[in-house]
Motif scaffolding. Structure first.
Motif, PDB file in Angstrom:
ATOM      1  N   VAL A  86      37.742  35.024  45.132  1.00 24.62           N
ATOM      2  CA  VAL A  86      37.743  36.113  44.167  1.00 24.62           C
ATOM      3  C   VAL A  86      36.304  36.508  43.870  1.00 24.62           C
ATOM      4  N   THR A  87      36.038  37.801  43.880  1.00 29.16           N
ATOM      5  CA  THR A  87      34.663  38.298  43.759  1.00 29.16           C
ATOM      6  C   THR A  87      34.271  38.669  42.332  1.00 29.16           C
ATOM      7  N   ILE A  88      35.178  38.564  41.380  1.00 26.29           N
ATOM      8  CA  ILE A  88      34.862  38.915  39.994  1.00 26.29           C
ATOM      9  C   ILE A  88      33.765  37.988  39.476  1.00 26.29           C
ATOM     10  N   PRO A  89      32.634  38.527  39.008  1.00 23.38           N
ATOM     11  CA  PRO A  89      31.542  37.667  38.526  1.00 23.38           C
ATOM     12  C   PRO A  89      32.015  36.693  37.440  1.00 23.38           C
ATOM     13  N   GLY A  90      31.617  35.444  37.585  1.00 27.92           N
ATOM     14  CA  GLY A  90      31.964  34.413  36.612  1.00 27.92           C
ATOM     15  C   GLY A  90      33.365  33.854  36.748  1.00 27.92           C
ATOM     16  N   PHE A  91      34.121  34.320  37.745  1.00 27.35           N
ATOM     17  CA  PHE A  91      35.517  33.889  37.866  1.00 27.35           C
ATOM     18  C   PHE A  91      35.632  32.379  38.046  1.00 27.35           C
ATOM     19  N   TYR A  92      34.712  31.763  38.785  1.00 29.08           N
ATOM     20  CA  TYR A  92      34.823  30.334  39.090  1.00 29.08           C
ATOM     21  C   TYR A  92      34.110  29.441  38.071  1.00 29.08           C
ATOM     22  N   ASP A  93      33.633  30.025  36.991  1.00 25.94           N
ATOM     23  CA  ASP A  93      33.040  29.196  35.937  1.00 25.94           C
ATOM     24  C   ASP A  93      34.112  28.265  35.381  1.00 25.94           C
ATOM     25  N   GLY A  94      33.830  26.991  35.347  1.00 24.88           N
ATOM     26  CA  GLY A  94      34.787  26.009  34.838  1.00 24.88           C
ATOM     27  C   GLY A  94      35.715  25.434  35.889  1.00 24.88           C
ATOM     28  N   VAL A  95      35.623  25.911  37.127  1.00 26.78           N
ATOM     29  CA  VAL A  95      36.452  25.364  38.205  1.00 26.78           C
ATOM     30  C   VAL A  95      35.753  24.136  38.791  1.00 26.78           C
ATOM     31  N   GLU A  96      36.453  23.013  38.792  1.00 32.32           N
ATOM     32  CA  GLU A  96      35.888  21.761  39.283  1.00 32.32           C
ATOM     33  C   GLU A  96      36.517  21.375  40.615  1.00 32.32           C
ATOM     34  N   GLU A  97      35.822  20.562  41.353  1.00 32.59           N
ATOM     35  CA  GLU A  97      36.366  20.047  42.601  1.00 32.59           C
ATOM     36  C   GLU A  97      37.322  18.885  42.294  1.00 32.59           C
ATOM     37  N   THR A  98      38.450  18.869  42.977  1.00 32.95           N
ATOM     38  CA  THR A  98      39.412  17.780  42.824  1.00 32.95           C
ATOM     39  C   THR A  98      38.841  16.515  43.452  1.00 32.95           C
ATOM     40  N   PRO A  99      38.940  15.364  42.776  1.00 33.79           N
ATOM     41  CA  PRO A  99      38.408  14.115  43.359  1.00 33.79           C
ATOM     42  C   PRO A  99      38.970  13.864  44.750  1.00 33.79           C
ATOM     43  N   PHE A 123      37.452  40.657  34.305  1.00 37.45           N
ATOM     44  CA  PHE A 123      38.265  41.547  35.134  1.00 37.45           C
ATOM     45  C   PHE A 123      38.186  42.981  34.629  1.00 37.45           C
ATOM     46  N   ARG A 124      38.270  43.159  33.332  1.00 34.36           N
ATOM     47  CA  ARG A 124      38.214  44.506  32.783  1.00 34.36           C
ATOM     48  C   ARG A 124      36.867  45.168  33.074  1.00 34.36           C
ATOM     49  N   LYS A 125      35.798  44.393  32.965  1.00 32.89           N
ATOM     50  CA  LYS A 125      34.471  44.936  33.290  1.00 32.89           C
ATOM     51  C   LYS A 125      34.391  45.290  34.763  1.00 32.89           C
ATOM     52  N   PHE A 126      34.940  44.423  35.619  1.00 32.72           N
ATOM     53  CA  PHE A 126      34.964  44.662  37.059  1.00 32.72           C
ATOM     54  C   PHE A 126      35.647  45.986  37.370  1.00 32.72           C
ATOM     55  N   GLY A 170      33.372  58.819  36.700  1.00 30.93           N
ATOM     56  CA  GLY A 170      33.039  59.306  35.367  1.00 30.93           C
ATOM     57  C   GLY A 170      34.061  60.247  34.765  1.00 30.93           C
ATOM     58  N   ASP A 171      34.808  60.982  35.591  1.00 37.24           N
ATOM     59  CA  ASP A 171      35.789  61.917  35.037  1.00 37.24           C
ATOM     60  C   ASP A 171      37.198  61.330  34.980  1.00 37.24           C
ATOM     61  N   CYS A 172      37.323  60.029  35.247  1.00 37.44           N
ATOM     62  CA  CYS A 172      38.611  59.325  35.164  1.00 37.44           C
ATOM     63  C   CYS A 172      38.554  58.295  34.044  1.00 37.44           C
ATOM     64  N   SER A 173      39.676  57.716  33.725  1.00 37.82           N
ATOM     65  CA  SER A 173      39.733  56.712  32.661  1.00 37.82           C
ATOM     66  C   SER A 173      40.664  55.573  33.061  1.00 37.82           C
ATOM     67  N   VAL A 174      40.550  54.477  32.359  1.00 41.30           N
ATOM     68  CA  VAL A 174      41.420  53.335  32.621  1.00 41.30           C
ATOM     69  C   VAL A 174      41.905  52.767  31.305  1.00 41.30           C
ATOM     70  N   GLU A 175      43.154  52.350  31.275  1.00 44.65           N
ATOM     71  CA  GLU A 175      43.737  51.674  30.117  1.00 44.65           C
ATOM     72  C   GLU A 175      44.224  50.302  30.547  1.00 44.65           C
ATOM     73  N   PHE A 176      44.120  49.335  29.647  1.00 43.32           N
ATOM     74  CA  PHE A 176      44.537  47.963  29.934  1.00 43.32           C
ATOM     75  C   PHE A 176      45.646  47.559  28.967  1.00 43.32           C
ATOM     76  N   LEU A 177      46.582  46.809  29.475  1.00 45.10           N
ATOM     77  CA  LEU A 177      47.650  46.251  28.646  1.00 45.10           C
ATOM     78  C   LEU A 177      47.714  44.751  28.898  1.00 45.10           C
ATOM     79  N   ARG A 178      47.571  43.987  27.838  1.00 46.21           N
ATOM     80  CA  ARG A 178      47.547  42.534  27.934  1.00 46.21           C
ATOM     81  C   ARG A 178      48.965  41.998  28.089  1.00 46.21           C
ATOM     82  N   HIS A 179      49.131  41.046  29.009  1.00 42.95           N
ATOM     83  CA  HIS A 179      50.431  40.395  29.196  1.00 42.95           C
ATOM     84  C   HIS A 179      50.274  38.871  29.112  1.00 42.95           C
ATOM     85  N   GLY A 180      49.762  38.386  28.019  1.00 40.83           N
ATOM     86  CA  GLY A 180      49.708  36.946  27.773  1.00 40.83           C
ATOM     87  C   GLY A 180      48.552  36.249  28.464  1.00 40.83           C
TER      88      GLY A 180
END
Length: 461
Positions: free
Chosen positions: A249-262, A349-352, A359-369
């Motif tokens: 996944v290319t979203i910046p910061g997505f893998y923050d907190g992901v650890e390697e399994t022993p 993700f929203r920032k991505f 510039g002449d378009c818009s985006v709306e977000f709806l949270r699903h948990g």
């Protein structure tokens, strides 16, 4: 003779009677998502209260804004642990009814192959059969010893299959009463028919719906094509950029907190013998699609994902229409692992997306948990004791596994009650939960009772 041996004998002697009790509960049509069955949900809660009271629990039906909870308490020896056992008595709708072999609320026991009998009926596996295992283990303890080996609180929910809307408020309002040393959660399964397992991790979840808007109406693609923004093209370009060619996944910061399994845990997973062919073959696929260089079980148990669950825009009816849609939307879910923060993932993700909107378009977000992942310590004393108890009961040693899905109650117990959970269940992959002809192996029902009796003994030794 160990303290648990006569309890196991009592469970064996009780098997027929315990099956009749389960059948009585299965006959109650406690479908939580349909308001027409609200009375049946209350009947199921009252049935459980009456049964628990008969074996010495202080049990009650607790009203909520939706279907009631069942809460029950039983004292244990001074200084013994206090455990909270959780299950749910509500069930899924039975549609499509015509695909059921028999009446889904007329439970039956059938031999499906030589030496293998199964219990058929809605809720047999998810979750009435599972919760009754623990109740029957407690019943046998009381019949043999006149007491339980530890202090036990039971919490049976009536809305798990409809999103648990009343659960968090109930946990918050009753935290002092419900808090224990740790929770026991039964809504899980075995590795296979002869191999018990303990889930040590659950992936978290973030759900997002995005809608990209361009022109103020649908446009003729001949008149406006090439000049006007096309929200479907914008949307698909954004979604296509979420993964790179290696599956990351290319979203910046997505893998923050992901650890390697022993490494020793990954080796134990490899030893389970799950193959790509065996896993993907039945669904008509043959190649892994996730991050390159990761094993199958690592991908579904210990790595995060970004998946597109639905996409809509423009003309999707029969025939053809040359139109540039005014808007396009997609539903996107992220499965989280280890210490990934759901709020940070959502914001990233929203920032991505926003950075890729013209510039002449818009985006709306709806949270699903959203909920964080659960990762239990592999060397937890509770897990170690439970693993040994399960290994004593079954033909094969218990294994430590992960779950690709989410069980939100485990996170709620941590958040609202400060408790970790032990996840042990005896469902099988072919139990058809949420589907017609739901079943539960009689062997799971019988040895599951014995397993919980052994676990209680091990946890209190």
């Amino acid at each position: 003779m160990s303290v648990v041996s006569p309890v196991l004998d009592q469970i064996d002697a009780n098997l027929d009677a315990s099956l009749e009790r389960l059948f009585a509960l299965l006959r109650i049509q406690s479908i939580s998502t349909d308001p027409a069955y609200a009375g049946q949900c209350r009947n199921a809660a009252q049935w459980l209260v009456d049964d628990l009271t008969s074996i010495g629990f202080e049990a009650s039906v607790r009203d909520t804004s939706g279907h009631p909870m069942v809460v029950a308490h039983h004292d244990g020896p001074e200084g013994s642990p206090h455990v909270l056992f959780y299950g749910h008595y509500d069930v899924q709708p039975v549609d499509p009814l015509e695909l059921w072999t028999d009446d889904p609320f007329a439970p039956s026991l059938k031999e499906v192959e030589p030496g293998r009998k199964v219990i058929f009926g809605r809720g047999a596996s998810d979750d009435k059969g599972q919760l009754m295992l623990f109740v029957e283990a407690c019943r046998a303890w009381k019949q043999v010893h006149g007491s339980l080996p530890c202090k036990i609180t039971l919490l049976f929910e009536g809305e798990e299959e409809s999103g648990s809307p009343s659960l968090k408020p109930f946990l918050e309002a009753n935290a002092d009463e419900l808090k224990a040393d740790f929770a026991l959660v039964c809504d899980t399964g075995m590795w296979d028919r002869t191999t018990p397992s303990i889930d040590t991790s659950l992936r978290g979840l973030v759900g997002e719906e995005i809608t990209i808007k361009a022109a103020n109406r649908d446009l003729h693609s001949g008149m406006y094509g090439g000049a006007a923004a096309n929200p479907i093209r914008i949307l698909t370009k954004i979604l296509g950029a979420v993964h790179d060619d290696t599956g990351r996944v290319t979203i910046p910061g997505f893998y923050d907190g992901v650890e390697e399994t022993p490494s020793q845990i990954k080796q134990s997973w490899d030893a389970l013998g799950q193959t790509v062919e065996g896993f993907l073959g039945p669904i008509g696929l043959s190649e892994l699609s996730g991050e390159k260089g990761r094993s199958l079980l690592e991908l579904v148990w210990a790595r995060p994902t970004a998946e597109f669950n639905g996409i809509n825009g423009g003309y999707t009816g029969k025939g053809f229409k040359t139109v540039i849609a005014a808007e396009a939307s997609a539903k996107v879910s992220f499965r989280l692992v280890h210490k990934q923060d759901p709020d940070k993932i959502r914001a990233a993700f929203r920032k991505f997306v926003e950075e890729r909107i013209p510039g002449d378009c818009s985006v709306e977000f709806l949270r699903h948990g959203g909920s964080p992942a659960i990762q239990l310590a592999y060397d937890s004393p509770v897990i170690t004791k439970a693993k040994a108890a399960l290994s004593d009961e079954w033909d094969k040693p218990a294994v430590l596994t992960g779950s690709g899905g989410s069980i939100p109650i485990v996170g709620d117990f941590r958040t609202f009650l400060g408790m970790e959970s032990l996840l042990v269940g005896f469902a099988l992959a072919d139990d058809c939960i949420h589907s017609p002809n739901e079943k539960y192996d009689l062997n799971s029902f019988h040895k599951g009772q014995r397993s919980w009796a052994r676990i209680l003994a091990a946890l209190t030794a």
